[in-house]
Write a protein that holds these residues in place. Sequence first.
Motif, PDB file in Angstrom:
ATOM      1  N   PRO A 197       0.822  -1.221   0.000  1.00 17.10           N
ATOM      2  CA  PRO A 197       0.000   0.000   0.000  1.00 17.10           C
ATOM      3  C   PRO A 197       0.848   1.261   0.000  1.00 17.10           C
ATOM      4  N   VAL A 198       0.231   2.340  -0.454  1.00 18.51           N
ATOM      5  CA  VAL A 198       0.843   3.666  -0.393  1.00 18.51           C
ATOM      6  C   VAL A 198       0.163   4.433   0.737  1.00 18.51           C
ATOM      7  N   LEU A 199       0.934   4.834   1.735  1.00 11.55           N
ATOM      8  CA  LEU A 199       0.406   5.539   2.895  1.00 11.55           C
ATOM      9  C   LEU A 199       0.676   7.033   2.746  1.00 11.55           C
ATOM     10  N   ARG A 200      -0.343   7.821   2.959  1.00 12.81           N
ATOM     11  CA  ARG A 200      -0.223   9.265   2.802  1.00 12.81           C
ATOM     12  C   ARG A 200       0.222   9.918   4.108  1.00 12.81           C
ATOM     13  N   PHE A 201       1.026  10.965   4.011  1.00 14.65           N
ATOM     14  CA  PHE A 201       1.561  11.606   5.210  1.00 14.65           C
ATOM     15  C   PHE A 201       1.621  13.111   5.043  1.00 14.65           C
ATOM     16  N   VAL A 202       1.639  13.790   6.175  1.00 14.22           N
ATOM     17  CA  VAL A 202       1.927  15.233   6.205  1.00 14.22           C
ATOM     18  C   VAL A 202       3.268  15.410   6.908  1.00 14.22           C
ATOM     19  N   PRO A 203       4.013  16.455   6.581  1.00 19.34           N
ATOM     20  CA  PRO A 203       5.322  16.663   7.214  1.00 19.34           C
ATOM     21  C   PRO A 203       5.206  16.775   8.727  1.00 19.34           C
ATOM     22  N   GLY A 204       6.194  16.192   9.411  1.00 13.97           N
ATOM     23  CA  GLY A 204       6.243  16.256  10.865  1.00 13.97           C
ATOM     24  C   GLY A 204       6.987  17.476  11.360  1.00 13.97           C
ATOM     25  N   ARG A 205       7.163  17.553  12.678  1.00  7.55           N
ATOM     26  CA  ARG A 205       7.742  18.745  13.306  1.00  7.55           C
ATOM     27  C   ARG A 205       9.150  19.039  12.804  1.00  7.55           C
ATOM     28  N   GLU A 206       9.961  17.985  12.608  1.00  5.38           N
ATOM     29  CA  GLU A 206      11.349  18.192  12.167  1.00  5.38           C
ATOM     30  C   GLU A 206      11.549  17.856  10.691  1.00  5.38           C
ATOM     31  N   TYR A 207      10.498  17.809   9.919  1.00  8.85           N
ATOM     32  CA  TYR A 207      10.613  17.389   8.518  1.00  8.85           C
ATOM     33  C   TYR A 207      11.654  18.214   7.766  1.00  8.85           C
ATOM     34  N   THR A 277       5.212  10.325  24.806  1.00 10.81           N
ATOM     35  CA  THR A 277       6.112  11.361  24.283  1.00 10.81           C
ATOM     36  C   THR A 277       7.300  10.687  23.614  1.00 10.81           C
ATOM     37  N   GLY A 278       7.986  11.426  22.765  1.00 12.77           N
ATOM     38  CA  GLY A 278       9.151  10.887  22.085  1.00 12.77           C
ATOM     39  C   GLY A 278      10.211  11.949  21.879  1.00 12.77           C
ATOM     40  N   GLY A 279      11.465  11.534  21.914  1.00  9.93           N
ATOM     41  CA  GLY A 279      12.564  12.470  21.772  1.00  9.93           C
ATOM     42  C   GLY A 279      13.298  12.378  20.449  1.00  9.93           C
ATOM     43  N   TYR A 280      12.935  11.384  19.610  1.00  6.73           N
ATOM     44  CA  TYR A 280      13.556  11.282  18.285  1.00  6.73           C
ATOM     45  C   TYR A 280      12.913  12.306  17.345  1.00  6.73           C
ATOM     46  N   PRO A 281      13.657  12.760  16.332  1.00  6.11           N
ATOM     47  CA  PRO A 281      13.066  13.701  15.377  1.00  6.11           C
ATOM     48  C   PRO A 281      11.845  13.100  14.684  1.00  6.11           C
ATOM     49  N   MET A 282      10.830  13.939  14.524  1.00 12.47           N
ATOM     50  CA  MET A 282       9.569  13.503  13.935  1.00 12.47           C
ATOM     51  C   MET A 282       9.536  13.916  12.469  1.00 12.47           C
ATOM     52  N   LEU A 283       9.684  12.928  11.608  1.00 12.93           N
ATOM     53  CA  LEU A 283       9.761  13.184  10.175  1.00 12.93           C
ATOM     54  C   LEU A 283       8.391  13.454   9.572  1.00 12.93           C
ATOM     55  N   ALA A 284       7.380  12.684   9.994  1.00 12.17           N
ATOM     56  CA  ALA A 284       6.087  12.746   9.306  1.00 12.17           C
ATOM     57  C   ALA A 284       4.973  12.287  10.227  1.00 12.17           C
ATOM     58  N   GLN A 285       3.751  12.495   9.776  1.00  8.77           N
ATOM     59  CA  GLN A 285       2.559  12.006  10.450  1.00  8.77           C
ATOM     60  C   GLN A 285       1.675  11.334   9.406  1.00  8.77           C
ATOM     61  N   GLU A 306       3.410   8.804   0.437  1.00 11.33           N
ATOM     62  CA  GLU A 306       3.094   9.916  -0.465  1.00 11.33           C
ATOM     63  C   GLU A 306       2.717  11.140   0.359  1.00 11.33           C
ATOM     64  N   GLN A 307       3.368  12.262   0.084  1.00 10.46           N
ATOM     65  CA  GLN A 307       3.091  13.475   0.848  1.00 10.46           C
ATOM     66  C   GLN A 307       1.802  14.135   0.375  1.00 10.46           C
ATOM     67  N   ILE A 308       0.988  14.581   1.337  1.00 11.18           N
ATOM     68  CA  ILE A 308      -0.222  15.342   1.051  1.00 11.18           C
ATOM     69  C   ILE A 308      -0.243  16.546   1.990  1.00 11.18           C
ATOM     70  N   SER A 309      -1.214  17.419   1.793  1.00 14.78           N
ATOM     71  CA  SER A 309      -1.324  18.586   2.663  1.00 14.78           C
ATOM     72  C   SER A 309      -2.152  18.242   3.892  1.00 14.78           C
ATOM     73  N   ARG A 310      -2.009  19.057   4.920  1.00 15.11           N
ATOM     74  CA  ARG A 310      -2.800  18.877   6.131  1.00 15.11           C
ATOM     75  C   ARG A 310      -4.297  18.992   5.820  1.00 15.11           C
ATOM     76  N   GLU A 311      -4.637  19.903   4.911  1.00 16.72           N
ATOM     77  CA  GLU A 311      -6.038  20.076   4.542  1.00 16.72           C
ATOM     78  C   GLU A 311      -6.580  18.824   3.854  1.00 16.72           C
ATOM     79  N   GLN A 312      -5.785  18.189   3.016  1.00 20.44           N
ATOM     80  CA  GLN A 312      -6.216  16.949   2.369  1.00 20.44           C
ATOM     81  C   GLN A 312      -6.431  15.842   3.396  1.00 20.44           C
ATOM     82  N   SER A 315      -9.669  16.519   5.210  1.00 20.50           N
ATOM     83  CA  SER A 315     -10.834  16.261   4.354  1.00 20.50           C
ATOM     84  C   SER A 315     -11.086  14.768   4.197  1.00 20.50           C
ATOM     85  N   MET A 316     -10.018  13.986   4.060  1.00 17.92           N
ATOM     86  CA  MET A 316     -10.178  12.542   3.927  1.00 17.92           C
ATOM     87  C   MET A 316     -10.767  11.931   5.192  1.00 17.92           C
ATOM     88  N   LEU A 317     -10.340  12.442   6.344  1.00 13.43           N
ATOM     89  CA  LEU A 317     -10.857  11.918   7.604  1.00 13.43           C
ATOM     90  C   LEU A 317     -12.331  12.276   7.778  1.00 13.43           C
TER      91      LEU A 317
END
Length: 347
Positions: A197-207, A277-285, A306-312, A315-317
């Motif tokens: 499968p292709v999983l969609r993500f939005v950039p994380g805090r440290e992306y 909580t976590g201390g490792y860099p957060m790449l994505a959500q 696959e990267q998508i926008s937060r708005e996308q 909307s999907m949810l």
Amino acid sequence: MNMKLLVQQPGLFTTVQDGGRTGLQKYGVPVGGAMDSYAFRLANILVGNDEEEAALEMTLTGPALRFESEALIAIGGGDFAPALDGEAVPAWRPVYVKGGSTLRFGRCRSGCRAYVAVAGGISVPRVLGGRGTYLRAGLGGLHGRPLQQGDALPIGAASTLSRELAGRLAAGCGSRSWAAADWYVGPDSLPPYGEAPVLRFVPGREYDEFTHQSRLDFGSFRFLVSSRSDRMGCRLEGPALSLSRPADLLSGPVTAGTVQVPPDGRPIVLMADRQTTGGYPMLAQIAAVDLPVLAQAKPGDMLAFEQISREQAESMLLLREAEWRMLKLAIRLKQQEGERISCTVLT
């Protein structure tokens, strides 16, 4: 339908799970709950339960369960070749089971996890507000551990709707040990389960702090699901990802689908039993709508992102939840019918 469910064989890793413990993360208590929340909730709705009632979650290889008395069940999630007294039984629909029958599962033929919901729910004691098993702390479920041979699981009182539906199915059972509803949930109403499968993500805090090559690799390579994956996190094997420069990071809150990258560069997607909580860099959500698909990925499977926008993602949810409400209504209407009519709930 007060009864007990007897465990003849436990399977590889079978636990009692529910909708999770909410409101306690500030005290360091993980949410937990079912890994594939969609399949879990749907199995519960099909038998007339509240959608977060406790049910059984199996992983890779399923158990053998003997019903002490009659029951109404539903099976969802991956295909574990379920059979009642040696006869294949269908998933994604209500099934009436006679007392004394044995439900046996094999190895997964597709997916990684499957669920069995029983009308009335698995009535183990609540611990910190939930019945789900959290293995690392040894709490919830049955003595805070996976099921073992000889365990007896108490089943709660079924709703009036469940009892009426079971009665109608029982009337058509005949000499067989079970009878399934003629209606079912069609595949188009399920998450897009499948291989690679292709999983969609939005950039994380440290992306933006990761190297350009790391960001490119994450969005273009297929990653292998590691055998070290568990309910806490899905560990991935592939190109090593790294920050542009070393950084001292403060621990921050994490949630289901947070992608952290430890020093070895191999991403970890946090899952149901994640820490708070976590201390490792957060790449994505990972987008929430794709988490059930991720929950069905087993070791050796390949995943792409696959990267998508937060708005996308939002909307999907919202669309998924609107579809869920329609599906619940359609199931309730079928459950309330006095006649058994062959149909697909939603296709």
